[in-house]
Design a protein around this motif. Structure first.
Motif, PDB file in Angstrom:
ATOM      1  N   ARG A   1       0.845  -1.198   0.000  1.00  0.00           N
ATOM      2  CA  ARG A   1       0.000   0.000   0.000  1.00  0.00           C
ATOM      3  C   ARG A   1       0.879   1.246   0.000  1.00  0.00           C
ATOM      4  O   ARG A   1       1.930   1.279   0.611  1.00  0.00           O
ATOM      5  CB  ARG A   1      -0.900  -0.002   1.227  1.00  0.00           C
ATOM      6  CG  ARG A   1      -1.853   1.173   1.290  1.00  0.00           C
ATOM      7  CD  ARG A   1      -3.070   0.848   2.147  1.00  0.00           C
ATOM      8  NE  ARG A   1      -3.880   2.015   2.371  1.00  0.00           N
ATOM      9  CZ  ARG A   1      -4.806   2.460   1.530  1.00  0.00           C
ATOM     10  NH1 ARG A   1      -5.035   1.827   0.408  1.00  0.00           N
ATOM     11  NH2 ARG A   1      -5.517   3.532   1.822  1.00  0.00           N
ATOM     12  N   VAL A   2       0.381   2.274  -0.679  1.00  0.00           N
ATOM     13  CA  VAL A   2       1.014   3.596  -0.707  1.00  0.00           C
ATOM     14  C   VAL A   2       0.124   4.522   0.114  1.00  0.00           C
ATOM     15  O   VAL A   2      -1.049   4.686  -0.209  1.00  0.00           O
ATOM     16  CB  VAL A   2       1.163   4.111  -2.156  1.00  0.00           C
ATOM     17  CG1 VAL A   2       1.759   5.507  -2.172  1.00  0.00           C
ATOM     18  CG2 VAL A   2       2.000   3.149  -2.987  1.00  0.00           C
ATOM     19  N   ASN A   3       0.679   5.108   1.186  1.00  0.00           N
ATOM     20  CA  ASN A   3      -0.109   5.933   2.102  1.00  0.00           C
ATOM     21  C   ASN A   3       0.392   7.369   2.147  1.00  0.00           C
ATOM     22  O   ASN A   3       1.584   7.596   2.311  1.00  0.00           O
ATOM     23  CB  ASN A   3      -0.015   5.387   3.537  1.00  0.00           C
ATOM     24  CG  ASN A   3      -0.673   4.044   3.684  1.00  0.00           C
ATOM     25  OD1 ASN A   3      -1.812   3.864   3.299  1.00  0.00           O
ATOM     26  ND2 ASN A   3       0.062   3.095   4.224  1.00  0.00           N
TER      27      ASN A   3
ATOM     28  N   LEU B   1       5.275   3.620   2.525  1.00  0.00           N
ATOM     29  CA  LEU B   1       4.940   2.387   1.829  1.00  0.00           C
ATOM     30  C   LEU B   1       4.788   1.280   2.868  1.00  0.00           C
ATOM     31  O   LEU B   1       5.694   1.065   3.675  1.00  0.00           O
ATOM     32  CB  LEU B   1       6.044   1.993   0.839  1.00  0.00           C
ATOM     33  CG  LEU B   1       6.379   2.979  -0.265  1.00  0.00           C
ATOM     34  CD1 LEU B   1       7.504   2.424  -1.131  1.00  0.00           C
ATOM     35  CD2 LEU B   1       5.153   3.298  -1.097  1.00  0.00           C
TER      36      LEU B   1
ATOM     37  N   ALA C   1       1.545  10.801  -5.184  1.00  0.00           N
ATOM     38  CA  ALA C   1       1.195   9.656  -4.341  1.00  0.00           C
ATOM     39  C   ALA C   1       0.103   8.815  -4.999  1.00  0.00           C
ATOM     40  O   ALA C   1       0.162   7.579  -4.976  1.00  0.00           O
ATOM     41  CB  ALA C   1       0.742  10.140  -2.966  1.00  0.00           C
ATOM     42  N   ARG C   2      -0.874   9.466  -5.589  1.00  0.00           N
ATOM     43  CA  ARG C   2      -1.933   8.728  -6.298  1.00  0.00           C
ATOM     44  C   ARG C   2      -1.368   7.963  -7.484  1.00  0.00           C
ATOM     45  O   ARG C   2      -1.754   6.818  -7.742  1.00  0.00           O
ATOM     46  CB  ARG C   2      -3.022   9.688  -6.766  1.00  0.00           C
ATOM     47  CG  ARG C   2      -3.904  10.170  -5.651  1.00  0.00           C
ATOM     48  CD  ARG C   2      -4.972  11.113  -6.151  1.00  0.00           C
ATOM     49  NE  ARG C   2      -5.834  11.515  -5.056  1.00  0.00           N
ATOM     50  CZ  ARG C   2      -6.527  12.622  -5.031  1.00  0.00           C
ATOM     51  NH1 ARG C   2      -6.475  13.470  -6.059  1.00  0.00           N
ATOM     52  NH2 ARG C   2      -7.297  12.921  -4.005  1.00  0.00           N
TER      53      ARG C   2
ATOM     54  N   ARG D   1       0.529   5.022  -6.154  1.00  0.00           N
ATOM     55  CA  ARG D   1      -0.438   4.018  -5.689  1.00  0.00           C
ATOM     56  C   ARG D   1      -1.045   3.267  -6.877  1.00  0.00           C
ATOM     57  O   ARG D   1      -1.162   2.039  -6.852  1.00  0.00           O
ATOM     58  CB  ARG D   1      -1.544   4.667  -4.870  1.00  0.00           C
ATOM     59  CG  ARG D   1      -2.610   3.647  -4.420  1.00  0.00           C
ATOM     60  CD  ARG D   1      -3.744   4.290  -3.688  1.00  0.00           C
ATOM     61  NE  ARG D   1      -3.293   4.618  -2.339  1.00  0.00           N
ATOM     62  CZ  ARG D   1      -4.025   5.291  -1.476  1.00  0.00           C
ATOM     63  NH1 ARG D   1      -5.210   5.742  -1.807  1.00  0.00           N
ATOM     64  NH2 ARG D   1      -3.568   5.539  -0.263  1.00  0.00           N
TER      65      ARG D   1
ATOM     66  N   SER E   1       1.509   0.857  -8.187  1.00  0.00           N
ATOM     67  CA  SER E   1       1.662  -0.265  -7.268  1.00  0.00           C
ATOM     68  C   SER E   1       0.502  -1.248  -7.396  1.00  0.00           C
ATOM     69  O   SER E   1       0.707  -2.462  -7.441  1.00  0.00           O
ATOM     70  CB  SER E   1       1.751   0.261  -5.835  1.00  0.00           C
ATOM     71  OG  SER E   1       1.742  -0.799  -4.917  1.00  0.00           O
ATOM     72  N   GLU E   2      -0.699  -0.708  -7.461  1.00  0.00           N
ATOM     73  CA  GLU E   2      -1.873  -1.582  -7.562  1.00  0.00           C
ATOM     74  C   GLU E   2      -1.936  -2.298  -8.898  1.00  0.00           C
ATOM     75  O   GLU E   2      -2.347  -3.445  -8.979  1.00  0.00           O
ATOM     76  CB  GLU E   2      -3.147  -0.771  -7.315  1.00  0.00           C
ATOM     77  CG  GLU E   2      -3.284  -0.342  -5.862  1.00  0.00           C
ATOM     78  CD  GLU E   2      -4.435   0.630  -5.625  1.00  0.00           C
ATOM     79  OE1 GLU E   2      -5.071   1.094  -6.588  1.00  0.00           O
ATOM     80  OE2 GLU E   2      -4.688   0.923  -4.434  1.00  0.00           O
TER      81      GLU E   2
END
Length: 151
Positions: A97-99, A109, A135-136, A139, A142-143
């Motif tokens: 997850r990216v927070n 992360l 960040a979006r 994310r 990553s997803e």
């Protein structure tokens, strides 16, 4: 971060706090010039004192250059997180997850080994909307590239 469907950027892509970097490097260069000029203009200084002024100016510039180093480089095989003094290479599957929560100083992360890694290359400091967009995008990458395939 609100759950919207951000566009997945083309790889490779580099995320960095460009405004913060610009400010740090500009301040460092100006400080170097000013301190060095003072050392050269003061007539009562010995050579050793002048060199200590210049050394101090170089030290300030070096520290500010080090602080401007953070970035995140994403490519097809994973992510390189470059923080102030360390670089860590992650495979996409390692990132769960990216927070970037309200009040966070930078992105974190969540990793598959149960730890969390700070990512200083995406920080809301003086460019909040830019950091949220980055960040979006990270994310979304990553997803689409790793965590959903690995788990």
């Amino acid at each position: 971060m609100p759950a919207s469907a951000p566009e997945v950027p083309a790889l490779p892509v580099t995320f960095r706090p460009t405004r913060t970097r610009f400010v740090l490097l500009t301040v460092g260069a100006v400080m170097f010039v000013v301190i060095t000029a003072v050392a050269l203009l003061l007539e009562n200084l010995s050579a050793g004192e002048r060199s200590s002024f210049v050394f101090t100016a170089v030290l300030f510039l070096g520290v500010l250059t080090l602080l401007s180093r953070p970035k995140v480089v994403a490519d097809t095989s994973g992510v390189s997180v470059v923080n102030i003094t360390r670089t860590r290479r992650l495979e996409w599957a390692e990132i769960l997850r990216v927070n970037l929560r309200p009040g966070d100083p930078w992105v974190f992360l969540d990793l598959s080994d149960g730890t969390s890694l700070p990512v200083l290359g995406i920080q809301p400091g003086i460019a909040k909307q830019h950091a949220i967009r980055d960040a979006r995008a990270l994310r979304a990458l990553s997803e689409s590239r790793g965590s959903s395939d690995a788990h």
